[in-house]
Enzyme design. Structure first.
Site, PDB file in Angstrom:
ATOM      1  N   GLY A   1      10.698 -28.700  -6.971  1.00 28.66           N
ATOM      2  CA  GLY A   1       9.387 -27.894  -7.539  1.00 28.66           C
ATOM      3  C   GLY A   1       9.773 -26.537  -6.840  1.00 28.66           C
ATOM      4  O   GLY A   1       9.432 -25.450  -7.577  1.00 28.66           O
ATOM      5  N   LYS A   2       9.849 -26.502  -5.723  1.00 27.25           N
ATOM      6  CA  LYS A   2       9.943 -25.112  -4.943  1.00 27.25           C
ATOM      7  C   LYS A   2      11.188 -24.517  -5.512  1.00 27.25           C
ATOM      8  O   LYS A   2      11.243 -23.419  -5.680  1.00 27.25           O
ATOM      9  CB  LYS A   2      10.411 -25.319  -3.399  1.00 27.25           C
ATOM     10  CG  LYS A   2       9.216 -25.755  -2.517  1.00 27.25           C
ATOM     11  CD  LYS A   2       9.734 -25.812  -1.321  1.00 27.25           C
ATOM     12  CE  LYS A   2       8.417 -26.228   0.021  1.00 27.25           C
ATOM     13  NZ  LYS A   2       8.987 -26.235   1.144  1.00 27.25           N
TER      14      LYS A   2
ATOM     15  N   TYR B   1       0.115 -30.603  -4.164  1.00 30.35           N
ATOM     16  CA  TYR B   1      -1.480 -30.289  -3.933  1.00 30.35           C
ATOM     17  C   TYR B   1      -2.038 -29.354  -5.368  1.00 30.35           C
ATOM     18  O   TYR B   1      -3.098 -29.168  -5.248  1.00 30.35           O
ATOM     19  CB  TYR B   1      -1.934 -29.567  -2.729  1.00 30.35           C
ATOM     20  CG  TYR B   1      -1.606 -30.485  -1.429  1.00 30.35           C
ATOM     21  CD1 TYR B   1      -2.647 -31.321  -1.198  1.00 30.35           C
ATOM     22  CD2 TYR B   1      -0.618 -30.063  -0.653  1.00 30.35           C
ATOM     23  CE1 TYR B   1      -2.152 -32.162  -0.159  1.00 30.35           C
ATOM     24  CE2 TYR B   1      -0.464 -30.741   0.622  1.00 30.35           C
ATOM     25  CZ  TYR B   1      -1.274 -31.803   0.906  1.00 30.35           C
ATOM     26  OH  TYR B   1      -0.975 -32.488   2.084  1.00 30.35           O
TER      27      TYR B   1
ATOM     28  N   HIS C   1       1.204 -18.166  -3.603  1.00 29.51           N
ATOM     29  CA  HIS C   1       1.595 -18.070  -2.205  1.00 29.51           C
ATOM     30  C   HIS C   1       3.195 -17.718  -2.261  1.00 29.51           C
ATOM     31  O   HIS C   1       3.599 -16.890  -1.616  1.00 29.51           O
ATOM     32  CB  HIS C   1       1.258 -19.079  -1.205  1.00 29.51           C
ATOM     33  CG  HIS C   1       1.457 -20.485  -1.727  1.00 29.51           C
ATOM     34  ND1 HIS C   1       1.408 -20.934  -3.058  1.00 29.51           N
ATOM     35  CD2 HIS C   1       2.091 -21.456  -1.281  1.00 29.51           C
ATOM     36  CE1 HIS C   1       1.603 -22.219  -3.159  1.00 29.51           C
ATOM     37  NE2 HIS C   1       2.341 -22.615  -2.048  1.00 29.51           N
TER      38      HIS C   1
ATOM     39  N   THR D   1      16.260 -26.841   0.335  1.00 26.42           N
ATOM     40  CA  THR D   1      15.063 -27.340   0.424  1.00 26.42           C
ATOM     41  C   THR D   1      15.417 -28.836  -0.371  1.00 26.42           C
ATOM     42  O   THR D   1      16.226 -28.924  -0.985  1.00 26.42           O
ATOM     43  CB  THR D   1      14.330 -26.616  -0.596  1.00 26.42           C
ATOM     44  OG1 THR D   1      12.811 -27.451  -0.641  1.00 26.42           O
ATOM     45  CG2 THR D   1      14.701 -26.443  -1.873  1.00 26.42           C
ATOM     46  N   GLY D   2      14.511 -29.972  -0.062  1.00 27.30           N
ATOM     47  CA  GLY D   2      14.379 -31.097  -0.674  1.00 27.30           C
ATOM     48  C   GLY D   2      13.635 -31.066  -1.947  1.00 27.30           C
ATOM     49  O   GLY D   2      13.349 -32.211  -2.365  1.00 27.30           O
TER      50      GLY D   2
ATOM     51  N   PHE E   1       3.306 -29.555  -8.602  1.00 24.94           N
ATOM     52  CA  PHE E   1       3.882 -30.452  -7.720  1.00 24.94           C
ATOM     53  C   PHE E   1       2.736 -30.676  -6.400  1.00 24.94           C
ATOM     54  O   PHE E   1       1.876 -29.828  -6.541  1.00 24.94           O
ATOM     55  CB  PHE E   1       5.182 -30.110  -7.080  1.00 24.94           C
ATOM     56  CG  PHE E   1       5.605 -29.168  -6.612  1.00 24.94           C
ATOM     57  CD1 PHE E   1       5.285 -29.037  -5.071  1.00 24.94           C
ATOM     58  CD2 PHE E   1       5.742 -28.070  -7.039  1.00 24.94           C
ATOM     59  CE1 PHE E   1       5.600 -27.961  -4.092  1.00 24.94           C
ATOM     60  CE2 PHE E   1       6.122 -26.887  -6.259  1.00 24.94           C
ATOM     61  CZ  PHE E   1       5.609 -26.595  -4.915  1.00 24.94           C
TER      62      PHE E   1
ATOM     63  N   ASP F   1       8.843 -23.030   4.270  1.00 19.31           N
ATOM     64  CA  ASP F   1       7.855 -23.972   4.835  1.00 19.31           C
ATOM     65  C   ASP F   1       6.586 -23.461   4.143  1.00 19.31           C
ATOM     66  O   ASP F   1       5.951 -22.299   4.421  1.00 19.31           O
ATOM     67  CB  ASP F   1       7.782 -24.009   6.498  1.00 19.31           C
ATOM     68  CG  ASP F   1       7.394 -25.166   6.856  1.00 19.31           C
ATOM     69  OD1 ASP F   1       7.906 -26.303   6.392  1.00 19.31           O
ATOM     70  OD2 ASP F   1       6.104 -25.336   7.466  1.00 19.31           O
TER      71      ASP F   1
HETATM   72  P1  ITT Z   1      11.448 -28.712   1.966  1.00 10.54           P
HETATM   73  O1  ITT Z   1      12.563 -29.637   1.758  1.00 10.54           O
HETATM   74  O2  ITT Z   1      11.651 -27.386   1.307  1.00 10.54           O
HETATM   75  O3  ITT Z   1      10.847 -28.766   3.589  1.00 10.54           O
HETATM   76  P2  ITT Z   1       8.990 -30.074   1.513  1.00 10.54           P
HETATM   77  O4  ITT Z   1       8.350 -30.581   0.329  1.00 10.54           O
HETATM   78  O5  ITT Z   1       9.048 -30.973   2.624  1.00 10.54           O
HETATM   79  O6  ITT Z   1      10.275 -29.400   1.160  1.00 10.54           O
HETATM   80  P3  ITT Z   1       7.364 -28.308   3.380  1.00 10.54           P
HETATM   81  O7  ITT Z   1       7.679 -28.968   4.475  1.00 10.54           O
HETATM   82  O8  ITT Z   1       7.118 -27.008   3.295  1.00 10.54           O
HETATM   83  O9  ITT Z   1       8.103 -28.985   1.952  1.00 10.54           O
HETATM   84  O10 ITT Z   1       5.732 -28.912   3.074  1.00 10.54           O
HETATM   85  C1  ITT Z   1       4.888 -28.215   2.086  1.00 10.54           C
HETATM   86  C2  ITT Z   1       4.153 -29.394   1.432  1.00 10.54           C
HETATM   87  O11 ITT Z   1       2.936 -28.662   1.226  1.00 10.54           O
HETATM   88  C3  ITT Z   1       4.767 -30.016   0.276  1.00 10.54           C
HETATM   89  O12 ITT Z   1       5.268 -31.242   0.415  1.00 10.54           O
HETATM   90  C4  ITT Z   1       3.735 -30.000  -0.884  1.00 10.54           C
HETATM   91  O13 ITT Z   1       3.214 -31.118  -0.709  1.00 10.54           O
HETATM   92  C5  ITT Z   1       2.855 -28.995  -0.354  1.00 10.54           C
HETATM   93  N1  ITT Z   1       3.000 -27.558  -1.112  1.00 10.54           N
HETATM   94  C6  ITT Z   1       3.658 -26.250  -0.616  1.00 10.54           C
HETATM   95  N2  ITT Z   1       3.697 -25.650  -1.701  1.00 10.54           N
HETATM   96  C7  ITT Z   1       2.967 -26.346  -2.570  1.00 10.54           C
HETATM   97  C8  ITT Z   1       2.411 -25.644  -3.835  1.00 10.54           C
HETATM   98  O14 ITT Z   1       2.974 -24.606  -4.654  1.00 10.54           O
HETATM   99  N3  ITT Z   1       1.748 -26.575  -4.732  1.00 10.54           N
HETATM  100  C9  ITT Z   1       1.569 -27.747  -4.195  1.00 10.54           C
HETATM  101  N4  ITT Z   1       1.918 -28.159  -3.061  1.00 10.54           N
HETATM  102  C10 ITT Z   1       2.504 -27.218  -2.491  1.00 10.54           C
END
Ligand code: ITT
Length: 186
Positions: A11-12, A139, A171, A7-8, A137, A65
């Site tokens: 926060g995740k 939303y 989630h 992942t990039g 982070f 995702d």
């Molecule tokens: P990856 O490298 O893991 O893909 P990403 O940030 O691009 O990181 P996604 O493609 O899954 O992740 O996009 C999900 C978006 O949804 C992410 O950029 C956040 O803006 C939002 N999001 C997902 N989970 C969230 C959370 O727990 N709280 C707030 N926003 C969230």
């Protein structure tokens, strides 16, 4: 047990590290650039990204995702949440959906040499009338989870105002728990 999380989004990663520790799983951060496929389905996006990452790294790994789904906007921004966040930010979503129902969804796709599995998690809630809070982070400042009797502040504060509440019912937590139980059995 050790598994890589590709992942990039730091926060995740921080959230996953904390939750999977409870299942005795240690995760390594891999920041590989993945060209995500375009699809309305986060399950399809996650599965394709996991296949791509596994072909490159050749080690047991997962990707995740996720996104914010707003039913009155036909699920927008959904699988396009990252792109929409960069273009419109929380202010833009508020203009479109203040006070509306919303849900966060996450799909984890795990791959090693012999398996490809997905695990999903969801939390329902709504968009407040204004941006609130500084934790988390993305939303988080515009998401109030549904009221649950066990969790203080649910139905009232945003995820960004109450990170401990997010930890308890997000989630991601729900998807990671399914994943953690699966790994425990392997
Ligand atoms: P990856 O490298 O893991 O893909 P990403 O940030 O691009 O990181 P996604 O493609 O899954 O992740 O996009 C999900 C978006 O949804 C992410 O950029 C956040 O803006 C939002 N999001 C997902 N989970 C969230 C959370 O727990 N709280 C707030 N926003 C969230």
């Amino acid at each position: 047990m050790q598994v890589s999380f590709v992942t990039g989004n730091s926060g995740k990663f921080a959230e996953a590290e904390k939750i999977l520790k409870h299942f005795g799983v240690n995760i390594l951060h891999r920041d590989l650039s993945i060209d995500e496929i375009r699809s309305d389905s986060i399950e399809e996006v996650a599965s394709a990204s996991a296949r791509f990452a596994h072909a490159e790294l050749k080690e047991p790994l997962f990707v995740e995702d996720s996104g914010l789904f707003i039913p009155s906007l036909n699920g927008f921004p959904g699988a396009y949440s990252a792109w929409v966040f960069r273009k419109l930010g929380n202010e833009g979503i508020l203009e479109l959906a203040a006070g509306k129902e919303a849900e966060f969804r996450a799909c984890i796709a795990y791959t090693d040499v012999s398996v490809a599995e997905t695990f999903t998690g969801l939390v329902k809630g709504k968009v407040p009338e204004e941006i609130r809070g500084t934790g988390g982070f993305g939303y988080d400042p515009i998401f109030i989870p549904e009221k649950t009797p066990e969790v203080r502040h649910s139905g009232e504060k945003t995820f960004a105002e109450a990170p401990e509440m997010k930890e308890a019912l997000s989630h991601r937590k729900r998807a990671l728990e399914k994943f953690g139980k699966y790994l425990e059995k392997r």
